[in-house]
Design an enzyme around this catalytic site. Sequence first.
Site, mmCIF file in Angstrom:
data_model
loop_
_atom_site.group_PDB
_atom_site.id
_atom_site.type_symbol
_atom_site.label_atom_id
_atom_site.label_comp_id
_atom_site.label_asym_id
_atom_site.label_seq_id
_atom_site.Cartn_x
_atom_site.Cartn_y
_atom_site.Cartn_z
ATOM 1 C CG ASP A 288 -1.886 1.158 1.214
ATOM 2 O OD1 ASP A 288 -2.974 0.993 0.627
ATOM 3 O OD2 ASP A 288 -1.553 2.240 1.757
ATOM 4 C CE1 TYR B 134 0.772 7.859 2.453
ATOM 5 C CE2 TYR B 134 1.142 5.583 1.826
ATOM 6 C CZ TYR B 134 0.352 6.538 2.404
ATOM 7 O OH TYR B 134 -0.854 6.181 2.957
ATOM 8 C CE LYS C 136 -3.630 4.739 0.265
ATOM 9 N NZ LYS C 136 -2.243 4.628 0.722
ATOM 10 C CG HIS D 147 -4.306 9.829 0.047
ATOM 11 N ND1 HIS D 147 -2.961 9.710 -0.168
ATOM 12 C CD2 HIS D 147 -4.497 9.395 1.319
ATOM 13 C CE1 HIS D 147 -2.365 9.228 0.908
ATOM 14 N NE2 HIS D 147 -3.284 9.029 1.832
ATOM 15 C CB SER E 221 7.322 -2.934 10.754
ATOM 16 O OG SER E 221 8.547 -3.109 11.444
HETATM 17 P P1 NAD Z 1 0.570 1.316 11.875
HETATM 18 O O1 NAD Z 1 -0.648 1.236 12.735
HETATM 19 O O2 NAD Z 1 0.813 0.286 10.863
HETATM 20 O O3 NAD Z 1 1.811 1.444 12.869
HETATM 21 C C1 NAD Z 1 3.122 1.602 12.393
HETATM 22 C C2 NAD Z 1 4.055 1.869 13.581
HETATM 23 O O4 NAD Z 1 4.003 0.782 14.495
HETATM 24 C C3 NAD Z 1 5.497 2.016 13.137
HETATM 25 O O5 NAD Z 1 6.065 3.061 13.888
HETATM 26 C C4 NAD Z 1 6.142 0.704 13.520
HETATM 27 O O6 NAD Z 1 7.459 0.868 13.921
HETATM 28 C C5 NAD Z 1 5.292 0.216 14.683
HETATM 29 N N1 NAD Z 1 5.153 -1.256 14.625
HETATM 30 C C6 NAD Z 1 4.848 -2.014 13.533
HETATM 31 N N2 NAD Z 1 4.771 -3.309 13.856
HETATM 32 C C7 NAD Z 1 5.032 -3.394 15.174
HETATM 33 C C8 NAD Z 1 5.108 -4.482 16.083
HETATM 34 N N3 NAD Z 1 4.883 -5.732 15.676
HETATM 35 N N4 NAD Z 1 5.387 -4.207 17.375
HETATM 36 C C9 NAD Z 1 5.588 -2.952 17.788
HETATM 37 N N5 NAD Z 1 5.531 -1.865 16.981
HETATM 38 C C10 NAD Z 1 5.268 -2.084 15.678
HETATM 39 O O7 NAD Z 1 0.540 2.796 11.233
HETATM 40 P P2 NAD Z 1 0.644 3.444 9.790
HETATM 41 O O8 NAD Z 1 1.943 3.220 9.162
HETATM 42 O O9 NAD Z 1 0.192 4.859 10.003
HETATM 43 O O10 NAD Z 1 -0.498 2.697 8.960
HETATM 44 C C11 NAD Z 1 -0.248 1.561 8.143
HETATM 45 C C12 NAD Z 1 -0.445 1.904 6.687
HETATM 46 O O11 NAD Z 1 -1.742 2.453 6.459
HETATM 47 C C13 NAD Z 1 0.501 2.999 6.170
HETATM 48 O O12 NAD Z 1 1.811 2.544 5.964
HETATM 49 C C14 NAD Z 1 -0.208 3.413 4.907
HETATM 50 O O13 NAD Z 1 0.024 2.457 3.890
HETATM 51 C C15 NAD Z 1 -1.672 3.367 5.362
HETATM 52 N N6 NAD Z 1 -2.190 4.700 5.796
HETATM 53 C C16 NAD Z 1 -3.129 5.301 5.012
HETATM 54 C C17 NAD Z 1 -3.652 6.537 5.366
HETATM 55 C C18 NAD Z 1 -4.691 7.167 4.480
HETATM 56 O O14 NAD Z 1 -5.043 8.341 4.705
HETATM 57 N N7 NAD Z 1 -5.235 6.486 3.518
HETATM 58 C C19 NAD Z 1 -3.213 7.179 6.537
HETATM 59 C C20 NAD Z 1 -2.250 6.553 7.320
HETATM 60 C C21 NAD Z 1 -1.767 5.306 6.964
#
Ligand code: NAD
Length: 282
Positions: A46, A51, A76, A109, A234
């Site tokens: 994704d 980004y 997006k 988006h 991650s």
């Molecule tokens: P997320 O909820 O996936 O959390 C990511 C964070 O959690 C990172 O800092 C990572 O280091 C930590 N993490 C990951 N796995 C872990 C684990 N097993 N244990 C402990 N910590 C851990 O947050 P995100 O990146 O904001 O969201 C995921 C994806 O959603 C994004 O990469 C993007 O593709 C999408 N997204 C879309 C929008 C949108 O407006 N459409 C907005 C935000 C995110």
Amino acid sequence: MSTIPDITLNDGSTIPALGFGVYQIPPEDTAAAVRQALEIGYRHIDTAEMYGNEEGVGQGVRDAGLDRKDVYITSKLNNSLHRPDDARRAFDATLAALGSEYVDLFLIHWPLPTRYDGDFVSTWNVLEEFAESGRARSIGVSNFTPGQLDTLAAGSNTVPAVNQVEVHPYYANNDVRAYGREHGIATEAWSPIAQGRVLGDPVITGIAEALGRTPAQVVLRWHIQRGDIVFPKSISPERMKENAALFDFELDGQTMADISGLDRGVDGRLGPDPETFDWIPG
Ligand code: NAD
């Protein structure tokens, strides 16, 4: 890693229920992170023009030696590019950056209802062109409210395949999910572990200890059992593996209800309100 199940979308195509999100992965690190994720077994990435790392996504797929058809890629449309001609140029640029003739899923988006005279329908009509030409296999939206989806339905015959919205235990976003269920729109849950904020919650850690799983696995499994699509982010290979090991255990009804009980409504939201968010990159 156990097999990742597919979800069938309203246009008949399928999407892996678990993917890998690349938000906030620096462009120069993206190809390596994507390659790593694919080597671990992820088959769904994704990304977004916003980004700045679409090129790294395409490179990572090629570096992993996989056929394009074996990886599901979402991108997006950026907030500054909603006008039809801008959207057409932006989509060309997305495909060029990915180095691909098509994208599996392309989303608006953000709805930006206070911009562009409140018109996101003509932007959606341009995404319909991308779908008709086959250059977007599926099209959908992100951060749309039920009211905004009604507006879209009034101006188009194409129901979005997905709505990608913020969902995690502190912000269950059930109204939007219920609308999606009623209208055949799959929900994709962004920030599924609330960017780490839910992982120390005593309810989550208690369940994790009882099941011999990690807090992230418990929360991601909760999403999967609710039928939503997730793509945690991650850059650590260990966490990538941990976040993908979700398909060999199950949460019982009481455990699901305990996690759902953490919902704080809009107070639990991390991101902006889609009714008022109007940010456009400079
Ligand atoms: P997320 O909820 O996936 O959390 C990511 C964070 O959690 C990172 O800092 C990572 O280091 C930590 N993490 C990951 N796995 C872990 C684990 N097993 N244990 C402990 N910590 C851990 O947050 P995100 O990146 O904001 O969201 C995921 C994806 O959603 C994004 O990469 C993007 O593709 C999408 N997204 C879309 C929008 C949108 O407006 N459409 C907005 C935000 C995110």
